[in-house]
Motif scaffolding. Structure first.
Motif: not given
Length: 160
Positions: A44-48, A53-74
């Motif tokens: 499970t990774l928080l992107v923003g 965040c676990d994955i930091v994307l330093r762009f003005p059009n990316v929100s502070g906490t933009h999305c979450e990536l996670s594994i479900a059923d492989g």
């Protein structure tokens, strides 16, 4: 660190949470158009844009906490966290969706190819699939960037 760099791993996204698991077993996000791949280091990774965040994307059009990536059923899934500029999968804006290997996920205006092997992230072994055209050693850096001169110029003659 340069503010325009597309990715910076958060210090706490290390292998401490994974035990003996090979981090490559979760796959990576490959920036479309070139750039350093972003390893998916835990299930499970928080992107923003925020440093927390676990994955930091330093762009003005990316929100502070933009999305979450996670594994479900492989399989990897993505969930938009009410971001300003949205999250898309293969060009379609989503609130939540599955990410199959080779899918393109857009976070703000930045697009990434999802590279992983569903048979391996379910807990059996490690590794991921990568598109064959991604072999960075097959061409020179100038050729990869489209800057290499295609025809050699003659000595003493200016290039067109």
């Amino acid at each position: 660190m340069d503010q325009h760099r597309s990715y910076a791993p958060h210090a706490s996204a290390g292998l401490r949470d994974l035990g003996d698991t090979d981090p490559s077993s979760f796959g990576e996000l490959q920036p479309v158009g070139g750039g350093d791949p972003i390893p998916l280091l835990k299930p499970t990774l928080l992107v923003g844009r925020r440093e927390s965040c676990d994955i930091v994307l330093r762009f003005p059009n990316v929100s502070g906490t933009h999305c979450e990536l996670s594994i479900a059923d492989g399989r990897w899934t993505v969930k938009d966290l009410n971001s300003s500029n949205g999250t898309k999968v293969n060009g379609t804006r989503i609130s939540e969706g599955q990410l199959d290997p080779g899918d393109k996920v857009s976070i703000g205006r930045h697009e990434y190819e999802v590279c992983y092997d569903p048979a391996r992230i379910g807990g059996v072994g490690g590794g991921f699939t990568r598109s064959p055209q991604r072999d960075i050693f097959s061409k020179s850096l100038l050729a990869s960037a489209g800057l290499e001169n295609r025809r050699p110029s003659k000595p003493g003659r200016p290039r067109p």
